[in-house]
Design an enzyme around this catalytic site. Structure first.
Site, PDB file in Angstrom:
ATOM      1  CE  LYS A 193      49.141  37.043  39.669  1.00 46.77           C
ATOM      2  NZ  LYS A 193      48.221  37.609  40.593  1.00 46.77           N
ATOM      3  CG  ASP A 195      44.397  33.663  44.280  1.00 45.07           C
ATOM      4  OD1 ASP A 195      45.766  33.251  44.200  1.00 45.07           O
ATOM      5  OD2 ASP A 195      44.075  34.160  43.926  1.00 45.07           O
ATOM      6  CD  GLN A 216      45.214  40.004  41.356  1.00 49.36           C
ATOM      7  OE1 GLN A 216      46.186  39.520  40.669  1.00 49.36           O
ATOM      8  NE2 GLN A 216      46.526  40.714  41.733  1.00 49.36           N
TER       9      GLN A 216
HETATM   10  N1  GUN Z   1      46.557  40.454  45.101  1.00 49.73           N
HETATM   11  C1  GUN Z   1      48.100  40.616  45.478  1.00 49.73           C
HETATM   12  N2  GUN Z   1      48.552  38.924  44.846  1.00 49.73           N
HETATM   13  C2  GUN Z   1      47.461  38.273  45.354  1.00 49.73           C
HETATM   14  C3  GUN Z   1      47.339  36.961  45.053  1.00 49.73           C
HETATM   15  O1  GUN Z   1      48.237  36.431  44.220  1.00 49.73           O
HETATM   16  N3  GUN Z   1      46.186  36.238  44.667  1.00 49.73           N
HETATM   17  C4  GUN Z   1      45.403  37.278  44.027  1.00 49.73           C
HETATM   18  N4  GUN Z   1      43.879  37.234  43.603  1.00 49.73           N
HETATM   19  N5  GUN Z   1      44.980  38.949  44.350  1.00 49.73           N
HETATM   20  C5  GUN Z   1      46.764  39.038  44.743  1.00 49.73           C
END
Ligand code: GUN
Length: 285
Positions: free
Chosen positions: A53, A120, A97
């Site tokens: 990311k 998100d 996350q």
């Molecule tokens: N863990 C797995 N996929 C995601 C996501 O798209 N966002 C977040 N915050 N955690 C994740």
């Protein structure tokens, strides 16, 4: 029949190119989009997702930093960091996350994020908007799936879509996006009885189980269906998706690979959401 591969890497690259142009335009008028991420603990998979990311942010000209907290961080300490990021004018997007270590209350943490920085799309305000048919900050994986299907002109209107997942991150928001596009949506999950019988009626089958003991086989798939693989699990040390690619590609009309399918789309949509959040906050949307 051999399925057409839905190339997430390609479509994500295109989306990222658009983001980069938009970021340059925003910077020229004094807005510098910025994403802050939070990682609690040392889960290698989470650290690896975050790395991609941040790399994508850098490539698109979006500023970003990660706040890495130790696994023993308390709820209060984590919430204090969120409060700081909420009021920091430099920060446009906040991503915590998931999953968080078990002693932390995920729902409460997400509720602490101001909705307009929730890139998100998980805050109840954003989830509620989506459920009302308003698409603002929408969770990245579902948004990426729809973008990928739309790129390949896979029809959704009037089609039977089935989602094997009911999480707030994937299944629920994807169901709303499909409904908004006039699909007939069925949700399946671990308690669904006789999955192959139900899934065989789906024109679009999305599987996001991610368990090594689960596989979508040819018997689950209607001939000519579009199959989207969101699962990730490790078998004998190797990462694999939910779908038996070799067998299902003989039955399906469209199929996403793992890797190179939904994963890159998720990252590209995070960039789009960060730009959208920055735009909302600059009042220039
Ligand atoms: N863990 C797995 N996929 C995601 C996501 O798209 N966002 C977040 N915050 N955690 C994740």
């Amino acid at each position: 029949m051999t399925a057409t591969i839905l190339d997430g890497k390609l479509v994500a690259a295109e989306a990222k190119k658009h983001v980069k142009v938009e970021v340059e335009r925003m910077k020229a008028s004094g807005t510098n989009p910025h994403l802050s991420t939070v990682l609690v603990g040392d889960e290698p998979a989470s650290a690896s997702y975050l790395k991609s990311k941040h790399k994508a942010c850098q490539e698109a000209g979006i500023g970003s930093e990660n706040h890495h907290l130790p696994v023993e961080t308390t709820q209060k300490e984590l919430e204090n960091l969120i409060f700081k990021l909420n009021v920091d004018p430099k920060v446009n997007g906040i991503l915590v996350q998931l999953p968080l270590p078990g002693h932390l209350d995920e729902n409460t943490v997400i509720e602490r994020i101001v909705p307009y920085k929730d890139v998100d799309g998980l805050h109840p305000m954003n989830a509620g908007k989506l459920a009302s048919g308003i698409e603002g900050l929408v969770p990245c994986t579902p948004k990426g799936i729809v973008k990928l299907l739309e790129h390949y002109k896979v029809p959704l209107r009037g089609q039977r879509a089935m989602i094997v997942n009911r999480s707030t991150l994937v299944g629920r928001p994807l169901a709303m996006l499909f409904l908004n596009r006039d699909a007939t949506v069925t949700m399946a999950h671990s308690k669904t009885l006789n999955l192959p019988e139900v899934s065989r009626s789906a024109d679009i089958l999305v599987s996001a189980v991610g368990r090594s003991n689960f596989q979508v086989e040819a018997k689950h798939v209607k001939p000519g269906a579009a199959v989207v693989d969101v699962g990730l699990s490790r078998v004998d040390g190797k990462l694999r998706g939910d779908v038996d690619f070799g067998e299902v590609s003989k039955v399906a009309k469209y199929l996403t690979p793992v890797p190179g399918g939904v994963g890159p789309m998720t990252v590209a949509m995070l960039l789009e959401n960060t730009v959208m959040a920055a735009m909302i906050q600059s009042g220039k949307n």
